[in-house]
Write an enzyme that holds these catalytic residues in place. Structure first.
Site, mmCIF file in Angstrom:
data_model
loop_
_atom_site.group_PDB
_atom_site.id
_atom_site.type_symbol
_atom_site.label_atom_id
_atom_site.label_comp_id
_atom_site.label_asym_id
_atom_site.label_seq_id
_atom_site.Cartn_x
_atom_site.Cartn_y
_atom_site.Cartn_z
ATOM 1 C CB CYS A 63 -20.486 1.589 6.987
ATOM 2 S SG CYS A 63 -18.886 2.418 6.827
ATOM 3 N NE ARG A 70 -3.811 2.364 0.610
ATOM 4 C CZ ARG A 70 -4.563 2.969 -0.292
ATOM 5 N NH1 ARG A 70 -4.436 2.675 -1.583
ATOM 6 N NH2 ARG A 70 -5.472 3.858 0.066
#
Length: 426
Positions: free
Chosen positions: A262, A41
């Site tokens: 979420c 990343r």
């Protein structure tokens, strides 16, 4: 203790969908260190690209004071830390706080007297003080509100949304003391053009975040249940919702799959805390059961429609368009599309999945799925529109039906096509 915004040095722990946009915005104004344990990343960000597609190469370049690292030692010069690690659920839908523990222990080894640590990861009310702070104190030998301070500011990132970006979303803030709360609020206010809202304490800010998504989850569960009822009545759910929507205060929710990091996860943090306190939440868990089982309902509806057309599920070829948990986004975390694939496969069907947004390697690693880059024309007995990517909308009914055989079933979960152009929809 006084705080100096002119001597601010930001450290962001976790550079995913939430952390990177924060790091970029702060990196435009302040010396900022973006930390992530994933070296690949860090490498891609240093190369000027973001695989989450939340930040463009141009936006990354604008953050001239932002540096990236996978070494915790590089955080030592910072004095204002923000934790944006994921907070998933584990066995039995219980909160999995391992990433928060690791981040807190890491910061405990680098924080100094006068520093501030703000958490943005979604948690249950009280988690910051009850769970995170002890690790900070244990590792640092410092004491909260004497030597260092903490805050909580719930993230409101909507993956794939290019209209509601970090600066244009009002930010809730909080701090462990009145003075630190004021300072934390001012720091966020310096990059959030929409303004800030200072909550009275950390628990209020934590609770506000977790109920934002719980409210959506319950509302979607309601319309999902309505869709199942209206199917039995023999009327179209969308037509009913459009008619009801003519009333000024009717909420425009639509049925569908509830995945992602979420809405499908956060309610379990609240129910976990409630059960710890001796209360069994009924409505929230009922909504979760409905939404968690919608993939199985969709699969059963598809099989019924197949049988009415004389198509046997055994050895049938099925094409699922979309794997991401939402449209125009590469995020496959907690996607419920995989449950449809699994259920149809259990009937003996051969299921292909095509998603131009998703990374094939990630799909293989997370779900053992091999994405199909170019589905064959006229090859499928069933085509399911599972995600409303713009690419699928652009194909239109003719383009999507071209993947199927003359007698194929076209099932539309996301209302991409008009009802008269599909065989069935949710």
């Amino acid at each position: 203790m006084s705080f100096d915004i002119y001597n601010l040095r930001i450290g962001i722990v976790g550079l995913g969908y939430v952390g990177l946009p924060l790091a970029v915005e702060f990196g435009k104004k302040y010396p900022t260190v973006g930390f992530d344990i994933k070296t690949d990343r860090i490498a891609e960000l240093e190369g000027g690209s973001d695989s989450t597609l939340e930040c463009s190469s141009e936006e990354l370049a604008e953050a001239t004071q932002l540096t990236y690292t996978s070494s915790a030692a590089d955080l030592e010069d910072c004095n204002f830390y923000i934790v944006t690690v994921p907070t998933p659920i584990g066995t039995g839908n219980r909160p999995l706080l391992t990433p928060l523990k690791s981040a807190s222990k890491t910061l405990g080894q680098v924080i100094a007297r006068g520093d501030i640590v703000v958490y943005e990861s979604t948690v249950y009310p009280g988690a910051t003080e009850e769970f995170c702070v002890p690790f900070l104190e244990q590792e640092s030998g410092l004491t909260m509100n004497e030597d260092f301070f903490v805050g909580y500011s719930p993230e409101r990132i909507n993956p794939g949304d290019k209209e509601h970006r970090l600066p244009s979303i009002l930010k809730v803030t909080s701090g462990s003391t009145e003075e630190s709360a004021e300072f934390i609020d001012s720091v966020y206010a310096s990059i959030i053009t929409a303004g800030t809202y200072k909550a009275s304490c950390l628990k209020v800010a934590e609770a506000a975040k977790v109920i934002e998504n719980t409210q959506r989850d319950v509302n979607i569960a309601l319309v999902n249940e309505l869709a199942m009822i209206f199917d039995r009545v023999g009327i179209d759910t969308e037509e009913v919702l459009e008619a009801a929507g003519t009333k000024w205060n009717f909420l425009p929710f639509r049925p569908g799959l509830v995945g992602g990091h979420c809405i499908g996860v956060d309610p379990y943090y609240l129910t976990y805390k409630a059960q710890q306190l001796g209360y069994h939440p009924q409505m929230i868990l009922a909504g979760r059961r409905i939404n968690d089982n919608m993939s199985l309902y969709v699969a059963s509806q598809v099989v019924k429609k197949m049988l009415t057309k004389g198509i046997q599920p055994l050895n049938a070829k099925v094409l699922v368009l979309g794997l991401a948990f939402k449209e125009n986004c590469p995020d496959v975390r907690n996607t419920k599309v995989v449950d449809i694939v699994s259920e149809l496969s259990s009937y003996g069907a051969s299921v292909d999945v095509h998603d131009p947004w998703c990374d094939a390697e990630e799909a293989r690693r997370e779900y053992d799925l091999d994405l199909v880059a170019e589905p064959g024309k006229g090859a499928y007995d069933v085509v399911i529109i599972a995600v409303a990517h713009d690419e699928f909308r652009a194909l239109g009914a003719d383009g999507i039906r071209a993947f199927g055989k003359d007698t194929s079933v076209l099932y539309d979960i996301k209302y991409v096509l008009p009802p008269e152009l599909v065989d069935d929809r949710l």
